[in-house]
Design an enzyme around this catalytic site. Sequence first.
Site, mmCIF file in Angstrom:
data_model
loop_
_atom_site.group_PDB
_atom_site.id
_atom_site.type_symbol
_atom_site.label_atom_id
_atom_site.label_comp_id
_atom_site.label_asym_id
_atom_site.label_seq_id
_atom_site.Cartn_x
_atom_site.Cartn_y
_atom_site.Cartn_z
ATOM 1 N N HIS A 99 0.880 -1.178 0.000
ATOM 2 C CA HIS A 99 0.000 0.000 0.000
ATOM 3 C C HIS A 99 0.916 1.226 0.000
ATOM 4 C CE1 HIS A 99 -2.271 -2.997 2.444
ATOM 5 N NE2 HIS A 99 -3.381 -2.440 1.974
ATOM 6 N N ASP A 102 2.457 1.966 3.350
ATOM 7 C CA ASP A 102 3.418 0.994 3.905
ATOM 8 C C ASP A 102 4.843 1.445 3.633
ATOM 9 O OD1 ASP A 102 1.167 -0.593 4.258
ATOM 10 O OD2 ASP A 102 1.522 -1.725 2.415
HETATM 11 C C1 XLS Z 1 -7.322 -6.294 4.775
HETATM 12 C C2 XLS Z 1 -6.935 -6.560 3.390
HETATM 13 C C3 XLS Z 1 -5.874 -5.650 2.813
HETATM 14 C C4 XLS Z 1 -5.806 -5.769 1.315
HETATM 15 C C5 XLS Z 1 -5.101 -4.684 0.618
HETATM 16 O O1 XLS Z 1 -8.016 -7.075 5.387
HETATM 17 O O2 XLS Z 1 -6.572 -7.907 3.301
HETATM 18 O O3 XLS Z 1 -4.639 -5.857 3.390
HETATM 19 O O4 XLS Z 1 -5.243 -6.986 0.910
HETATM 20 O O5 XLS Z 1 -5.593 -3.435 0.938
#
Ligand code: XLS
Length: 441
Positions: A99, A102
């Site tokens: 993301h 991140d």
């Molecule tokens: C959260 C999600 C997230 C997605 C990407 O539960 O799994 O991490 O994979 O935004």
Amino acid sequence: MTYFTNINKINYEGPKSTNPFAFKFYNPNEKIGDKTMEEYLRFGVAYWHTFTADLSDPFGTGTAERPWDKFSGMDLAKARVEAAFEFFEKLGVPYFCFHDVDITPEGSNLRETYKNLDAIVAMMKDYMKDSKTKLLWNTANNFSHPRFVHGAASSNHADVFAYSAAKIKKGLEIGKELGAENYVFWGGREGYETLLNTDMKLEMDNIARLFHLAVDYAKGIGFDAQFLIEPKPKEPTSHQYDFDVASGYAFLQNYDLQDHFKFNIEANHATLAGHTFEHELRYARINGMLGSVDANQGHPLLGWDTDEFPSDLYSTTLAMYEIIKNGGLGKGGLNFDAKVRRGSFEPEDLFHGHIAGMDSFAVGLKIAQKLIDDKVLDGVVEGRYKTYTEGIGLDIVQGNTDLKKLEDYALSLSEIKHESGKLERIKTTFNQYLLTFYAGE
Ligand code: XLS
Ligand code: CA
Ligand code: CA
């Protein structure tokens, strides 16, 4: 600087190895059917769980001990990039995912956030020149910051719609810059708590509007990544709009988006929706919508998104069964959206988690291929539906009948004879394949 100093490259050593830093089953070059394991499995590391998260949970602060902890701000962001590429190299993993938030801290305004992102993306691009690890997908985190308290595209506030759109625009540009093969949309806070204050129709229309704008923008800049929707039924909201593949698919068709998106299916989200992982994979596959996978597992006794590393071989086998039947994942992959437990706070646990996941899917792949080669389940299914291959059944599936003809046929029947579904026998055979695999390896 080296971050994982005591850990060398993780190699395949086979099932008899007692080396905890070796693969027992994942042998990247081994051929399974017409592909190598590496080609089939296309593993990815999730940046957020592995390099950004500190293992805090709703009841306690972070426990993670990380060699980059001594840094802060942009220095921390840079240290994480260095550590990440060292980790990818040592693990021998072909992909990673992130993301926007991140990889960099958010600035005090959007312009500053962009500046931070540009610096880290440039650094990543540089590292990627000498690395075999590519970007499976990136995404915009439009859910953590308080501005997204009422949603992103589904927010009641138009400024938040605009802000979310800007972050997605930037995300698409970053994806293009780094050669991402996919772009993911998880509807973080795209849902609602109560209908008492919610205009559901406007919220869903607006989500679709933003998707169309994203499709158009990607086309405009020549970014040809596969777009993926990631369903999840709840958490953080009590009603997420992309509940599961079935509701997500209906949404895409309703808004004429079905040709531009596929699904990123997460195992733990499937189970939260009251489905099995393989149910979601099958639903997507038979509709030509299986795009990519977030490989993890939930805890059988806990009702929330625990994001554990996959170790359940029954589940990885059934998942790989769907993936092989799909002809692989195309541009998608198996991204470990998984975190080590809070008690597993040492840096080396990050390797153990990924080794567990990679070995579990390698075993799943091998057993699933054998089940397919031997036509174990195909044989069962073919036999069970054989009445549709001749007579009235053939007329039904070929569209050569009508209610009158079916009534005539039904009136002529004396007794309908059923055969046993033989579920226990099938499960025994399935276990035999699992156990023979262990014995033979
Ligand atoms: C959260 C999600 C997230 C997605 C990407 O539960 O799994 O991490 O994979 O935004
Ligand atoms: Ca996920
Ligand atoms: Ca999850």
